[in-house]
Design a protein around this motif. Structure first.
Motif, PDB file in Angstrom:
ATOM      1  N   MET A 161      -2.656   6.429 -19.812  1.00  0.00           N
ATOM      2  CA  MET A 161      -2.975   6.160 -18.412  1.00  0.00           C
ATOM      3  C   MET A 161      -3.869   7.244 -17.828  1.00  0.00           C
ATOM      4  O   MET A 161      -4.897   6.960 -17.208  1.00  0.00           O
ATOM      5  N   SER A 164      -7.324   7.220 -19.586  1.00  0.00           N
ATOM      6  CA  SER A 164      -8.138   6.070 -19.176  1.00  0.00           C
ATOM      7  C   SER A 164      -8.694   6.271 -17.776  1.00  0.00           C
ATOM      8  O   SER A 164      -9.836   5.895 -17.483  1.00  0.00           O
ATOM      9  N   SER A 165      -7.885   6.867 -16.889  1.00  0.00           N
ATOM     10  CA  SER A 165      -8.356   7.137 -15.539  1.00  0.00           C
ATOM     11  C   SER A 165      -9.531   8.104 -15.568  1.00  0.00           C
ATOM     12  O   SER A 165     -10.524   7.919 -14.851  1.00  0.00           O
ATOM     13  N   ARG A 169     -12.255   3.770 -17.713  1.00  0.00           N
ATOM     14  CA  ARG A 169     -12.074   2.476 -18.378  1.00  0.00           C
ATOM     15  C   ARG A 169     -10.772   2.514 -19.178  1.00  0.00           C
ATOM     16  O   ARG A 169     -10.259   3.592 -19.494  1.00  0.00           O
ATOM     17  N   ARG A 170     -10.246   1.334 -19.484  1.00  0.00           N
ATOM     18  CA  ARG A 170      -9.013   1.275 -20.250  1.00  0.00           C
ATOM     19  C   ARG A 170      -9.304   1.562 -21.715  1.00  0.00           C
ATOM     20  O   ARG A 170     -10.064   0.835 -22.354  1.00  0.00           O
ATOM     21  N   ASN A 194      -2.361  -1.116 -25.279  1.00  0.00           N
ATOM     22  CA  ASN A 194      -3.678  -1.720 -25.517  1.00  0.00           C
ATOM     23  C   ASN A 194      -4.044  -1.701 -27.001  1.00  0.00           C
ATOM     24  O   ASN A 194      -5.214  -1.577 -27.364  1.00  0.00           O
TER      25      ASN A 194
END
Length: 348
Positions: A161, A164-165, A169-170, A194
């Motif tokens: 998390m 990605s932040s 993007r994830r 993911n």
């Protein structure tokens, strides 16, 4: 193969036995949203001042909160409910180390270097390069606790998390490692991490491809990164520990063991109470003098056997046994075998 380890010793000494309030706040809020009875939190050291940024609370408090969360009816979901409440900065200065770094690899190495900014110094975030891949793994001394599977499932999700932040993007990791695959509900790994590639591992970990870890981050700021690096260390050193009675007992007991075989009378005197009162207080905490002394000795013996080349005689002296024979008997009672087997297995 490169490795990023724990912070310098002085910071570890300052923060020993404590964690920052940031993650605990998220845990408590998630628990309340899931129906945790607020009265069960009453009396836990540090929770009454959890909004104070300048404190560190006992590690036992956050582990107690994790235990309560592990018993909640989360359904098909677990620790990811905690991160639903997360916003950049919710984990304090540690959060901000990621986006200002030049790349995700630099961010993870900064996060590992300053992991004590959110965790107990006994927790370790390791960053390891293997060819083009980067693996970030978490190690903590909690494997025997019933809430460990939930914590182990949560850590890779938290790392994904915040990374990605920072990346904007994830991210899709190459793989995620978990020590308890049964904790992941069928078909849930893609939602949580993911990726469908969740493998059995000794420690919770997440592995990224070169394409993700080497790309410059959109908000990289070398000058601010240097400032935050220093601030992370200073914030730990300046924090005020909020300790409960049992934490004070553990501190005194550790000091007494370092001086030789400890006695109940000796520890009670250091705490300013009678031996009978000390035993009564321990009973109220759900433990006993014998259990606490045994637990401390076992933890120290395990670490010294795995991480040092000290002789059994030297370890017996350091841990407060009368002689090496008494230590060997204790090791057989704890593990069912002798010191060479533990020493041969290497660091835990």
């Amino acid at each position: 193969m490169a490795n990023s380890a724990v912070p310098d010793r002085p910071v570890i000494d300052v923060a020993k036995g404590t964690v920052s309030p940031h993650l605990t706040r998220l845990l408590v809020r998630a628990g309340m949203a899931a129906g945790l009875d607020r009265s069960r939190l009453a009396g836990l050291p540090g929770l009454a001042v959890l909004d104070d940024e300048g404190i560190r609370i006992p590690t036992g408090t956050i582990l107690r909160v994790w235990e309560m969360l592990s018993r909640l009816p989360w359904g098909a979901r677990g620790g990811d409910r905690v991160m639903e409440l997360w916003q950049p900065g919710a984990l304090g200065v540690w959060d901000y180390l990621f986006p200002v770094s030049g790349t995700l690899e630099e961010g993870f190495r900064a996060a590992a270097r300053h992991f004590t900014a959110i965790a107990d110094p006994s927790d370790e975030l390791r960053v390891t390069r293997d060819g083009g891949a980067l693996t970030v793994s978490w190690r903590g001394p909690y494997r025997d606790l019933p809430e460990y599977p939930l914590i182990a499932e949560f850590v890779p999700h938290m790392l994904l998390m915040v990374a990605s932040s920072a990346a904007g993007r994830r991210l899709a990791p190459l793989r995620v490692g978990l020590p308890d695959l049964a904790s992941i509900a069928s078909g849930r790994s893609a939602e949580l991490y993911n990726t469908e590639r969740v493998i059995d591992a000794d420690h919770p970990s997440v592995t990224f491809a070169e394409a993700d870890i080497a790309i410059p981050l959109p908000r990289a700021d070398p000058a601010l990164a240097a400032i935050l690096d220093r601030h992370a260390r200073l914030s730990i050193e300046a924090a005020r520990p909020v300790l409960g009675w049992l934490d004070r007992f553990h501190t005194v007991l550790e000091s007494a063991v370092a001086d030789g075989p400890p006695g109940l009378d000796q520890v009670a005197r250091r705490l300013g109470m009678s031996p009978r009162t000390l035993q009564r207080r321990l009973n109220k905490e759900g433990t006993s003098w014998r259990e606490e002394l045994e637990r401390l000795r076992r933890r120290r013996v395990d670490r010294l056997l795995r991480e040092t080349s000290l002789s059994v005689d030297s370890i017996a002296t350091r841990v407060g046994f009368t002689d090496s024979r008494a230590l060997r008997r204790a090791i057989h009672r704890w593990y069912g075998h002798g010191p060479p087997v533990i020493r041969g297995s290497g660091p835990s």
